[in-house]
Design a protein around this motif. Structure first.
Motif, PDB file in Angstrom:
ATOM      1  N   GLN A  65      42.591  -3.042 -17.304  1.00  0.00           N
ATOM      2  CA  GLN A  65      43.782  -2.191 -17.403  1.00  0.00           C
ATOM      3  C   GLN A  65      44.536  -2.462 -18.700  1.00  0.00           C
ATOM      4  O   GLN A  65      44.994  -1.534 -19.363  1.00  0.00           O
ATOM      5  N   GLU A  66      44.651  -3.725 -19.053  1.00  0.00           N
ATOM      6  CA  GLU A  66      45.335  -4.083 -20.298  1.00  0.00           C
ATOM      7  C   GLU A  66      44.559  -3.554 -21.500  1.00  0.00           C
ATOM      8  O   GLU A  66      45.139  -3.020 -22.438  1.00  0.00           O
ATOM      9  N   TRP A  67      43.231  -3.701 -21.472  1.00  0.00           N
ATOM     10  CA  TRP A  67      42.406  -3.209 -22.575  1.00  0.00           C
ATOM     11  C   TRP A  67      42.552  -1.712 -22.719  1.00  0.00           C
ATOM     12  O   TRP A  67      42.700  -1.197 -23.822  1.00  0.00           O
ATOM     13  N   ALA A  68      42.498  -1.010 -21.599  1.00  0.00           N
ATOM     14  CA  ALA A  68      42.610   0.452 -21.640  1.00  0.00           C
ATOM     15  C   ALA A  68      43.971   0.866 -22.195  1.00  0.00           C
ATOM     16  O   ALA A  68      44.064   1.799 -22.999  1.00  0.00           O
ATOM     17  N   ALA A  69      45.021   0.164 -21.802  1.00  0.00           N
ATOM     18  CA  ALA A  69      46.364   0.496 -22.293  1.00  0.00           C
ATOM     19  C   ALA A  69      46.468   0.241 -23.793  1.00  0.00           C
ATOM     20  O   ALA A  69      47.001   1.068 -24.539  1.00  0.00           O
ATOM     21  N   ARG A  70      45.965  -0.904 -24.256  1.00  0.00           N
ATOM     22  CA  ARG A  70      46.062  -1.227 -25.687  1.00  0.00           C
ATOM     23  C   ARG A  70      45.111  -0.398 -26.532  1.00  0.00           C
ATOM     24  O   ARG A  70      45.318  -0.236 -27.721  1.00  0.00           O
ATOM     25  N   ALA A  71      44.047   0.106 -25.909  1.00  0.00           N
ATOM     26  CA  ALA A  71      43.073   0.909 -26.650  1.00  0.00           C
ATOM     27  C   ALA A  71      43.598   2.315 -26.918  1.00  0.00           C
ATOM     28  O   ALA A  71      43.040   3.035 -27.741  1.00  0.00           O
ATOM     29  N   GLN A  72      44.666   2.713 -26.248  1.00  0.00           N
ATOM     30  CA  GLN A  72      45.246   4.035 -26.452  1.00  0.00           C
ATOM     31  C   GLN A  72      45.988   4.062 -27.771  1.00  0.00           C
ATOM     32  O   GLN A  72      47.188   3.877 -27.836  1.00  0.00           O
ATOM     33  N   HIS A  73      45.246   4.265 -28.824  1.00  0.00           N
ATOM     34  CA  HIS A  73      45.810   4.286 -30.165  1.00  0.00           C
ATOM     35  C   HIS A  73      45.340   5.571 -30.822  1.00  0.00           C
ATOM     36  O   HIS A  73      44.209   5.988 -30.630  1.00  0.00           O
ATOM     37  N   PRO A  74      46.199   6.226 -31.591  1.00  0.00           N
ATOM     38  CA  PRO A  74      45.781   7.482 -32.234  1.00  0.00           C
ATOM     39  C   PRO A  74      44.544   7.313 -33.118  1.00  0.00           C
ATOM     40  O   PRO A  74      43.741   8.224 -33.242  1.00  0.00           O
ATOM     41  N   ASP A  75      44.389   6.137 -33.698  1.00  0.00           N
ATOM     42  CA  ASP A  75      43.219   5.840 -34.524  1.00  0.00           C
ATOM     43  C   ASP A  75      42.207   5.104 -33.646  1.00  0.00           C
ATOM     44  O   ASP A  75      42.459   3.977 -33.212  1.00  0.00           O
ATOM     45  N   LEU A  76      41.082   5.743 -33.380  1.00  0.00           N
ATOM     46  CA  LEU A  76      40.080   5.188 -32.477  1.00  0.00           C
ATOM     47  C   LEU A  76      39.615   3.801 -32.907  1.00  0.00           C
ATOM     48  O   LEU A  76      39.456   2.904 -32.078  1.00  0.00           O
ATOM     49  N   MET A  77      39.421   3.585 -34.199  1.00  0.00           N
ATOM     50  CA  MET A  77      38.939   2.288 -34.675  1.00  0.00           C
ATOM     51  C   MET A  77      39.985   1.197 -34.448  1.00  0.00           C
ATOM     52  O   MET A  77      39.645   0.059 -34.141  1.00  0.00           O
ATOM     53  N   HIS A  78      41.268   1.540 -34.588  1.00  0.00           N
ATOM     54  CA  HIS A  78      42.315   0.562 -34.281  1.00  0.00           C
ATOM     55  C   HIS A  78      42.311   0.238 -32.784  1.00  0.00           C
ATOM     56  O   HIS A  78      42.485  -0.918 -32.401  1.00  0.00           O
ATOM     57  N   GLY A  79      42.119   1.263 -31.965  1.00  0.00           N
ATOM     58  CA  GLY A  79      42.034   1.036 -30.522  1.00  0.00           C
ATOM     59  C   GLY A  79      40.872   0.129 -30.170  1.00  0.00           C
ATOM     60  O   GLY A  79      41.000  -0.760 -29.323  1.00  0.00           O
ATOM     61  N   LEU A  80      39.748   0.343 -30.822  1.00  0.00           N
ATOM     62  CA  LEU A  80      38.576  -0.489 -30.582  1.00  0.00           C
ATOM     63  C   LEU A  80      38.844  -1.935 -31.008  1.00  0.00           C
ATOM     64  O   LEU A  80      38.517  -2.884 -30.286  1.00  0.00           O
ATOM     65  N   LEU A  81      39.465  -2.090 -32.151  1.00  0.00           N
ATOM     66  CA  LEU A  81      39.813  -3.436 -32.624  1.00  0.00           C
ATOM     67  C   LEU A  81      40.781  -4.118 -31.656  1.00  0.00           C
ATOM     68  O   LEU A  81      40.636  -5.295 -31.341  1.00  0.00           O
ATOM     69  N   HIS A  82      41.765  -3.356 -31.156  1.00  0.00           N
ATOM     70  CA  HIS A  82      42.710  -3.913 -30.177  1.00  0.00           C
ATOM     71  C   HIS A  82      41.981  -4.376 -28.918  1.00  0.00           C
ATOM     72  O   HIS A  82      42.306  -5.426 -28.354  1.00  0.00           O
ATOM     73  N   SER A  83      40.998  -3.594 -28.480  1.00  0.00           N
ATOM     74  CA  SER A  83      40.288  -3.989 -27.261  1.00  0.00           C
ATOM     75  C   SER A  83      39.521  -5.292 -27.478  1.00  0.00           C
ATOM     76  O   SER A  83      39.482  -6.154 -26.600  1.00  0.00           O
ATOM     77  N   MET A  84      38.939  -5.461 -28.652  1.00  0.00           N
ATOM     78  CA  MET A  84      38.216  -6.700 -28.938  1.00  0.00           C
ATOM     79  C   MET A  84      39.180  -7.862 -29.159  1.00  0.00           C
ATOM     80  O   MET A  84      38.856  -9.013 -28.865  1.00  0.00           O
ATOM     81  N   GLU A  85      40.368  -7.565 -29.656  1.00  0.00           N
ATOM     82  CA  GLU A  85      41.381  -8.618 -29.789  1.00  0.00           C
ATOM     83  C   GLU A  85      41.865  -9.058 -28.407  1.00  0.00           C
ATOM     84  O   GLU A  85      42.158 -10.236 -28.188  1.00  0.00           O
ATOM     85  N   ASN A  86      41.897  -8.118 -27.463  1.00  0.00           N
ATOM     86  CA  ASN A  86      42.251  -8.479 -26.090  1.00  0.00           C
ATOM     87  C   ASN A  86      41.284  -9.501 -25.517  1.00  0.00           C
ATOM     88  O   ASN A  86      41.674 -10.375 -24.744  1.00  0.00           O
TER      89      ASN A  86
END
Length: 192
Positions: A65-86
């Protein structure tokens, strides 16, 4: 609202798990923490392994749930990076749960590719969905999103395992910067 006995058992077991590791979770210690007999736990969980799996499953859902919330970024690559940072955040904040969930051989552990392609991984589903979206939008090279998700996970997990084993002389901030930079290199290789 008052917690049920099962919720109290899970909370006490998780506290032991988080602070001391899976080996510290015994029915006696959990029962003592809750104020019940060890045998009373068996009304809720068949055995210790079922209790540990239940804790792990709850943690997976929370992380997903946290990953999905943080992955909601207008820039898909930033969202992907956020998910891996999670993933890194989870490893550093919950090392015992991280080890049990991702580093310990268990009979009930998910297996690649069948369990992952069947969407049985609440955490990697988030990453694979973003990769599939990136391919669909033409941002990423044509690829199998599940294979690529596993490559990303392998990269992230390998670095985290090495860091936690003392193979880096970096402090946490330096390691985080290195980790994110390495993922950036990997992302550059998959961008269209």
């Amino acid at each position: 609202m008052t917690a049920t006995t099962q919720e109290k058992i899970v909370a006490a077991a998780r506290q032991l798990f988080e602070t001391e590791g899976a080996g510290a979770v015994s029915m006696r210690r959990v029962a003592d923490a809750v104020g019940i007999t060890p045998m009373a736990i068996y009304r809720h969980f068949t055995n210790r392994e079922e209790l540990l799996k239940h804790i792990s499953d709850i943690a997976f859902e929370e992380v997903a749930q946290e990953w999905a919330a943080r992955a909601q970024h207008p820039d898909l690559m930033h969202g992907l990076l956020h998910s891996m940072e999670n993933y890194l955040d989870y490893a550093l904040q919950h090392p015992h749960l991280f080890d049990y969930s991702f580093s310990v051989a268990r009979d009930d552990a998910r297996r690649f590719p069948e369990d992952f392609r069947a969407r049985k991984s609440p955490t990697l589903n988030v990453v694979a969905d973003m990769l599939e979206e990136g391919v669909r939008r033409g941002l990423l090279r044509e690829c199998d999103p599940w294979d690529l998700a596993m490559v990303l996970w392998g990269q992230a997990h390998g670095l985290i395992a090495l860091y936690r084993a003392g193979r880096f002389s970096y402090d946490e901030a330096q390691f985080r910067a290195f980790y994110l930079q390495s993922l950036g290199v990997l992302f550059d290789g998959i961008k269209r």
